[in-house]
Design a protein around this motif. Structure first.
Motif, mmCIF file in Angstrom:
data_model
loop_
_atom_site.group_PDB
_atom_site.id
_atom_site.type_symbol
_atom_site.label_atom_id
_atom_site.label_comp_id
_atom_site.label_asym_id
_atom_site.label_seq_id
_atom_site.Cartn_x
_atom_site.Cartn_y
_atom_site.Cartn_z
ATOM 1 N N LEU A 349 0.827 -1.196 0.000
ATOM 2 C CA LEU A 349 0.000 0.000 0.000
ATOM 3 C C LEU A 349 0.872 1.262 0.000
ATOM 4 O O LEU A 349 0.587 2.223 -0.725
ATOM 5 C CB LEU A 349 -0.925 -0.004 1.216
ATOM 6 C CG LEU A 349 -1.782 1.246 1.429
ATOM 7 C CD1 LEU A 349 -2.780 1.407 0.294
ATOM 8 C CD2 LEU A 349 -2.506 1.176 2.768
ATOM 9 N N SER A 350 1.932 1.264 0.797
ATOM 10 C CA SER A 350 2.821 2.425 0.858
ATOM 11 C C SER A 350 3.430 2.719 -0.496
ATOM 12 O O SER A 350 3.464 3.871 -0.949
ATOM 13 C CB SER A 350 3.930 2.188 1.885
ATOM 14 O OG SER A 350 3.393 1.977 3.177
ATOM 15 N N ARG A 351 3.916 1.681 -1.176
ATOM 16 C CA ARG A 351 4.513 1.884 -2.505
ATOM 17 C C ARG A 351 3.486 2.409 -3.497
ATOM 18 O O ARG A 351 3.792 3.295 -4.307
ATOM 19 C CB ARG A 351 5.124 0.576 -3.006
ATOM 20 C CG ARG A 351 6.367 0.132 -2.230
ATOM 21 C CD ARG A 351 7.083 -0.981 -2.983
ATOM 22 N NE ARG A 351 6.256 -2.185 -3.075
ATOM 23 C CZ ARG A 351 6.269 -3.166 -2.186
ATOM 24 N NH1 ARG A 351 7.053 -3.087 -1.112
ATOM 25 N NH2 ARG A 351 5.512 -4.238 -2.355
ATOM 26 N N GLU A 352 2.285 1.876 -3.434
ATOM 27 C CA GLU A 352 1.240 2.329 -4.360
ATOM 28 C C GLU A 352 0.881 3.785 -4.123
ATOM 29 O O GLU A 352 0.730 4.563 -5.075
ATOM 30 C CB GLU A 352 0.003 1.444 -4.197
ATOM 31 C CG GLU A 352 -1.187 1.859 -5.056
ATOM 32 C CD GLU A 352 -0.922 1.743 -6.555
ATOM 33 O OE1 GLU A 352 -1.606 2.436 -7.324
ATOM 34 O OE2 GLU A 352 -0.042 0.952 -6.941
ATOM 35 N N MET A 353 0.775 4.186 -2.869
ATOM 36 C CA MET A 353 0.414 5.570 -2.568
ATOM 37 C C MET A 353 1.534 6.527 -2.962
ATOM 38 O O MET A 353 1.278 7.615 -3.497
ATOM 39 C CB MET A 353 0.083 5.725 -1.081
ATOM 40 C CG MET A 353 -1.164 4.989 -0.631
ATOM 41 S SD MET A 353 -2.623 5.333 -1.655
ATOM 42 C CE MET A 353 -2.795 7.091 -1.449
ATOM 43 N N MET A 354 2.784 6.148 -2.718
ATOM 44 C CA MET A 354 3.893 7.008 -3.122
ATOM 45 C C MET A 354 3.937 7.160 -4.634
ATOM 46 O O MET A 354 4.215 8.245 -5.161
ATOM 47 C CB MET A 354 5.220 6.436 -2.603
ATOM 48 C CG MET A 354 5.301 6.328 -1.087
ATOM 49 S SD MET A 354 5.112 7.899 -0.232
ATOM 50 C CE MET A 354 6.811 8.453 -0.152
ATOM 51 N N SER A 355 3.631 6.082 -5.353
ATOM 52 C CA SER A 355 3.597 6.152 -6.815
ATOM 53 C C SER A 355 2.496 7.098 -7.291
ATOM 54 O O SER A 355 2.697 7.886 -8.217
ATOM 55 C CB SER A 355 3.385 4.747 -7.394
ATOM 56 O OG SER A 355 3.247 4.796 -8.798
ATOM 57 N N ARG A 356 1.353 7.039 -6.640
ATOM 58 C CA ARG A 356 0.247 7.914 -7.047
ATOM 59 C C ARG A 356 0.536 9.371 -6.692
ATOM 60 O O ARG A 356 0.111 10.286 -7.407
ATOM 61 C CB ARG A 356 -1.055 7.456 -6.376
ATOM 62 C CG ARG A 356 -1.522 6.085 -6.846
ATOM 63 C CD ARG A 356 -2.950 5.793 -6.428
ATOM 64 N NE ARG A 356 -3.366 4.450 -6.819
ATOM 65 C CZ ARG A 356 -4.628 4.029 -6.899
ATOM 66 N NH1 ARG A 356 -5.608 4.870 -6.580
ATOM 67 N NH2 ARG A 356 -4.913 2.808 -7.270
ATOM 68 N N ILE A 357 1.229 9.596 -5.593
ATOM 69 C CA ILE A 357 1.610 10.971 -5.243
ATOM 70 C C ILE A 357 2.585 11.519 -6.273
ATOM 71 O O ILE A 357 2.438 12.654 -6.755
ATOM 72 C CB ILE A 357 2.228 11.012 -3.834
ATOM 73 C CG1 ILE A 357 1.177 10.686 -2.771
ATOM 74 C CG2 ILE A 357 2.834 12.393 -3.550
ATOM 75 C CD1 ILE A 357 1.750 10.507 -1.378
ATOM 76 N N GLU A 358 3.581 10.729 -6.648
ATOM 77 C CA GLU A 358 4.549 11.173 -7.652
ATOM 78 C C GLU A 358 3.873 11.483 -8.977
ATOM 79 O O GLU A 358 4.258 12.426 -9.677
ATOM 80 C CB GLU A 358 5.623 10.107 -7.855
ATOM 81 C CG GLU A 358 6.634 10.018 -6.721
ATOM 82 C CD GLU A 358 7.772 9.080 -7.052
ATOM 83 O OE1 GLU A 358 7.560 8.158 -7.880
ATOM 84 O OE2 GLU A 358 8.871 9.255 -6.501
ATOM 85 N N ALA A 359 2.844 10.709 -9.334
ATOM 86 C CA ALA A 359 2.182 10.896 -10.625
ATOM 87 C C ALA A 359 1.496 12.249 -10.733
ATOM 88 O O ALA A 359 1.354 12.788 -11.836
ATOM 89 C CB ALA A 359 1.175 9.771 -10.853
ATOM 90 N N VAL A 360 1.050 12.809 -9.611
ATOM 91 C CA VAL A 360 0.331 14.095 -9.661
ATOM 92 C C VAL A 360 1.157 15.231 -9.065
ATOM 93 O O VAL A 360 0.610 16.295 -8.758
ATOM 94 C CB VAL A 360 -1.032 13.993 -8.945
ATOM 95 C CG1 VAL A 360 -1.953 13.042 -9.686
ATOM 96 C CG2 VAL A 360 -0.870 13.547 -7.490
ATOM 97 N N MET A 361 2.474 15.025 -8.901
ATOM 98 C CA MET A 361 3.329 16.076 -8.364
ATOM 99 C C MET A 361 3.315 17.287 -9.305
ATOM 100 O O MET A 361 3.667 17.174 -10.474
ATOM 101 C CB MET A 361 4.757 15.570 -8.194
ATOM 102 C CG MET A 361 5.714 16.592 -7.597
ATOM 103 S SD MET A 361 5.298 17.010 -5.893
ATOM 104 C CE MET A 361 5.637 15.434 -5.096
ATOM 105 N N PRO A 362 2.918 18.475 -8.824
ATOM 106 C CA PRO A 362 2.862 19.648 -9.702
ATOM 107 C C PRO A 362 4.255 20.054 -10.191
ATOM 108 O O PRO A 362 5.229 20.039 -9.431
ATOM 109 C CB PRO A 362 2.271 20.736 -8.794
ATOM 110 C CG PRO A 362 1.562 19.993 -7.705
ATOM 111 C CD PRO A 362 2.373 18.753 -7.490
#
Length: 471
Positions: A349-362
């Motif tokens: 879950l941690s890896r998935e959330m970090m990946s999703r955060i990186e994907a929308v990094m402004p």
């Protein structure tokens, strides 16, 4: 029996004082508390009609009651017994220690403080320092979240302004409950932060009993439907890049899933800034290899006075852009696929959330231009603008949400910001990093480096081949 008795005046005053306090505590104070609590409940009921996610009763419970419920929880009671046995102390001593931990952690949420003072102050401060831009944002996906689910905003941690910015932007949705580090346990900041619904976490000196009290509080809050905001990195980024996630709070939530009827929805949130207020402090801590953020009082006072001077003389032009992007929500029930939580699920879950955060990094002006000038310099402004346009085209083609797409304006804003800070110098061939400015430029470029592939510019423009920004 009815004879007069002479006593000193000071003793009479003490007797009257004690009698007054006893009368008030037994007869007046309960009535006063009941009166104000009824008024608060009516105010919260009106407020809940305007919020997308009403404030849950758990958050409105009296702090004393919540502390009692926490320290008498069966899991905490077992941890108290184990602590007493392992440390060779009486159980009542271990019980008092657990009570101290509970009082340290449990907030005293005030809807009045949060929605009148807190969110208004957060809005004013955010706008006073930055231009606020919204990055990736799927309103339909956020509106579709089950109203009965517990929502957890999972965010990267760039600055202490993160608390302020997200508190304001989420004010129309619900009241957020943050996990706050020990830095905020100072008067008068601590009472205000508690009133805003935040709870304190020790970064060091955490024994098994403390961890169990914290675990059960987080699990109770989640089961109660409290909207939470957590930073999986566990602290501010010292390099500009997202640090590897720590699974503590996420693990507490995952472990308890299935013991309550609510689904848990994780919403990834990415924050980025043209200027992080404490950037040099973070860079210095990273270079020293520790997380001690000690700012000399003289330096802090000088910075505050300098800022006030710019305000008074009208020379302050802001710190640039601050932006927030919201990623696709993730349902914990769907993520687990109906199975019971396993130890490895928290790491997944941690890896998935970090990946999703990186994907929308402004992608903001300063990080973008800083990366370009670290790749190739000196460059004249017009060549920088060409490279900015090439990067924007590549990012757009890859589906990255961009707060702004005007290459000329982005270049002008970034160069103005960097020149005012003395991070760039002008020469005959163009602009280049100032001496000793490379660590600061790399700190900003690193925040968006993951968006770029090594050959990003080679394909976008025939004369612009260079490595990834910030490398």
């Amino acid at each position: 029996m009815f004879r007069p008795v002479e006593i000193p005046l000071w003793l009479l005053v003490l007797i009257v004082l004690f009698a007054t306090v006893t009368f008030a505590s037994h007869f007046l104070f309960p009535s006063v508390r009941w009166f104000f609590r009824k008024r608060m409940e009516r105010a919260v009921a009106r407020l809940n009609t305007r919020l997308a996610r009403p404030i849950e009763p758990f958050k409105l419970a009296r702090r004393h009651d919540m502390i009692q419920r926490l320290i008498y929880d069966p899991a905490v009671a077992q941890a108290i017994v184990e602590h007493a046995q392992s440390h060779g102390v009486p159980e009542n001593v271990a019980f008092e220690l657990a009570g101290d931990y509970a009082r340290e952690i449990v907030p005293s949420f005030s809807a009045t403080a949060y929605f009148t003072f807190g969110t208004r102050a957060a809005k004013w401060l955010s706008r006073a320092l930055y231009r606020i831009r919204l990055g990736a944002f799927d309103r339909d996906a956020l509106d579709a979240i089950d109203a009965d689910a517990a929502v957890v905003f999972v965010m990267n941690h760039r600055s202490n302004m993160d608390y302020v910015l997200v508190t304001w932007l989420a004010a129309r949705t619900s009241a957020l409950s943050y996990a706050v580090g020990e830095w905020a346990r100072v008067w008068p900041l601590a009472p205000l932060i508690r009133a805003m619904g935040a709870y304190f976490i020790r970064r060091r000196d955490r024994g098994a009993l403390y961890r169990r009290v914290l675990q059960r509080y987080v699990q109770m809050a989640t089961a109660g439907g409290v909207t939470q905001a957590i930073f999986p990195e566990g602290g501010l980024s010292l390099t500009g890049r997202m640090a590897p996630p720590k699974t503590g709070l996420l693990g507490h939530i995952v472990e308890d899933f299935g013991n309550h009827p609510r689904d848990v929805i994780f919403v990834p949130v990415a924050l980025n800034y043209d200027r992080v207020l404490e950037d040099r402090v973070l860079i210095g801590a990273g270079a020293a290899g520790n997380r001690r953020f000690r700012v000399p009082p003289a330096r802090l006072a000088g910075a505050v006075l300098g800022h006030l001077g710019q305000r008074l003389t009208g020379r302050f032009r802001g710190f640039g852009t601050a932006s927030v992007g919201f990623g696709a929500p993730l349902s914990l029930a769907e993520f687990l696929g109906g199975a019971a939580p396993q130890p490895q699920d928290t790491a997944r879950l941690s890896r998935e959330m970090m990946s999703r955060i990186e994907a929308v990094m402004p992608v903001l002006p300063v990080p973008l231009v800083a990366g370009i000038l670290l790749d190739v310099s000196p460059l004249p402004p017009e060549r920088i603008e060409i490279r900015v346009a090439a990067c924007l085209g590549m990012l757009h083609a890859r589906g990255v949400a961009l707060p702004r797409r005007d290459a000329a304006r982005i270049t002008a804003d970034a160069l103005d910001n960097l020149l005012r800070r003395g991070l760039l110098v002008e020469g005959g061939e163009g602009l280049r990093p100032a001496p000793d400015a490379e660590p600061v430029l790399r700190f900003y470029a690193a925040s968006v480096a993951h968006h770029f592939e090594p050959a990003r510019l080679a394909a976008a423009a025939p004369d612009l081949s260079s490595p990834t920004p910030g490398r």
